[in-house]
Design a protein around this motif. Structure first.
Motif, short mmCIF file in Angstrom:
data_model
loop_
_atom_site.label_atom_id
_atom_site.label_comp_id
_atom_site.label_asym_id
_atom_site.label_seq_id
_atom_site.Cartn_x
_atom_site.Cartn_y
_atom_site.Cartn_z
N GLU A 186 0.81 -1.22 0.00
CA GLU A 186 0.00 0.00 0.00
C GLU A 186 0.84 1.27 0.00
OE1 GLU A 186 -2.41 -0.81 3.38
OE2 GLU A 186 -4.03 -1.64 2.16
N ASP A 187 2.10 1.15 0.42
CA ASP A 187 2.91 2.37 0.50
C ASP A 187 3.97 2.51 -0.59
OD1 ASP A 187 4.24 0.26 1.54
OD2 ASP A 187 5.15 1.34 3.22
N ARG A 188 4.33 1.41 -1.24
CA ARG A 188 5.30 1.56 -2.33
C ARG A 188 5.24 0.38 -3.30
NH1 ARG A 188 6.49 -2.75 -1.55
NH2 ARG A 188 8.05 -3.83 -0.41
N ALA A 189 5.62 0.66 -4.53
CA ALA A 189 5.66 -0.37 -5.57
C ALA A 189 7.12 -0.55 -6.00
CB ALA A 189 4.81 0.04 -6.76
N ILE A 190 7.56 -1.80 -6.00
CA ILE A 190 8.92 -2.09 -6.48
C ILE A 190 8.79 -2.97 -7.71
CG2 ILE A 190 11.19 -3.07 -5.93
CD1 ILE A 190 10.46 -2.72 -2.95
N ILE A 191 9.36 -2.52 -8.81
CA ILE A 191 9.22 -3.23 -10.09
C ILE A 191 10.61 -3.47 -10.66
CG2 ILE A 191 8.32 -3.09 -12.46
CD1 ILE A 191 6.21 -1.08 -11.31
N THR A 192 10.90 -4.72 -11.00
CA THR A 192 12.19 -5.04 -11.61
C THR A 192 11.95 -5.74 -12.95
OG1 THR A 192 13.15 -5.31 -9.41
CG2 THR A 192 14.42 -6.18 -11.26
N ILE A 193 12.58 -5.23 -13.98
CA ILE A 193 12.42 -5.79 -15.33
C ILE A 193 13.81 -6.23 -15.82
CG2 ILE A 193 11.71 -5.32 -17.72
CD1 ILE A 193 9.95 -3.02 -16.50
N THR A 194 13.91 -7.49 -16.23
CA THR A 194 15.19 -8.01 -16.71
C THR A 194 15.01 -8.61 -18.09
OG1 THR A 194 15.69 -8.62 -14.41
CG2 THR A 194 17.15 -9.52 -16.12
N ASP A 195 15.85 -8.20 -19.02
CA ASP A 195 15.81 -8.81 -20.36
C ASP A 195 17.05 -9.66 -20.55
OD1 ASP A 195 17.94 -7.24 -21.72
OD2 ASP A 195 16.58 -5.55 -21.37
N GLN A 196 17.14 -10.33 -21.70
CA GLN A 196 18.28 -11.20 -21.97
C GLN A 196 19.18 -10.63 -23.06
OE1 GLN A 196 16.05 -14.91 -22.63
NE2 GLN A 196 16.64 -15.58 -20.58
N GLY A 197 19.13 -9.32 -23.19
CA GLY A 197 20.00 -8.65 -24.15
C GLY A 197 21.36 -8.38 -23.55
#
Lengths: 142, 119
Positions: A80-91
């Protein structure tokens, strides 16, 4: 006594998708549904939506170059207080500090190169790993 | 005369083409390509194109959509035409300000105001 339904507990979700924009769209929808459940402000929701779209697009288009044999991993932890988003590609990654500033006069009319800058502008924290194929973003619900 | 399209409505008012973008989100590349092709086609047909793009319905836009607008703007200028963007929601206008694109586009509050600025 705390209401058992008043707080959504922290829960990390991992989704692995093919390098396709349609698959990214589905994964984004699930993440944004969680943001909606956590009652983020309109401004924070707009920021997350924008940064998520830019990050996923960069991973598929620039990172994996639409390679059907490569995947993108999306990990999110929305409370409710924060969003953590991690995106990893294979490039092979990139150097974010080498991306030209799209707001200087000579770059203003170039049609590309604004995604990374917008992610920084809208999220509270944006950090890349050393290779440059993973971005971690944090948005606080304010 | 009115011509409908799934992602936009095109009308003509006194020599000015008014394009209402009807998607709430202009985000993914496939949609953006379709919109771009349609707009570029309209510009190609006009001698000195006068265009108003109405963003009143649009709530989200990606950087790819901004790129599409920049390319369209260049094409309109090459043909000695004029382009106005109107009805941009405050949250999206902020994106234009952050990217300084509010300095290269002529942006008006409404289609009516845009039409008044087009001679």
């Amino acid at each position: 006594m705390p209401n058992a339904f008043s707080r959504i507990e922290d829960l990390e979700t991992t989704v692995v998708i093919l390098s396709e924009l349609a698959a990214a769209h589905e994964a984004e929808k699930a993440l944004l549904a969680r943001v909606a459940c956590c009652r983020y402000s309109d401004a924070a929701t707009f920021a997350i939506k924008l940064a998520l779209e830019e990050g996923m697009n960069n991973a598929i288009k620039h990172g994996n170059k639409f390679d059907a044999d490569k995947t993108v991993e999306l990990v999110y932890d929305i409370s409710e207080d924060r969003a953590i988003i991690t995106i990893t590609d294979q490039g092979c990654g990139f150097n974010p500090s080498a991306v030209p500033d799209p707001t200087v006069d000579e770059n203003l009319e170039k049609p590309t190169g604004r995604g990374v800058m917008l992610m920084h502008a809208y999220m509270d924290e944006v950090a890349y790993n050393a290779t440059g194929n993973q971005v971690r973003m944090v948005k606080r619900n304010t | 005369m009115q011509q409908d399209h799934p992602r936009m409505t095109v009308t003509s008012e006194g020599g000015v083409t008014v394009v209402e973008l009807t998607d709430r989100k202009i985000l993914d590349e496939v949609n953006i390509s379709r919109i771009s092709e349609r707009l570029q086609g309209l510009v190609a047909k006009a001698e000195s194109p006068k265009f108003v793009l109405d963003f009143s319905s649009v709530m989200h836009m990606s950087s790819s959509a901004l790129g599409m607008l920049i390319t369209l703007h260049k094409r309109v200028r090459e043909k000695k035409g004029q382009l106005r963007l109107s009805g941009i929601q405050p949250a999206i206008y902020e994106v234009f300000v952050i990217t300084r694109l509010n300095e290269i586009f002529e942006i008006t509050e409404s289609v009516e105001k845009a039409l008044k600025t087009l001679s």
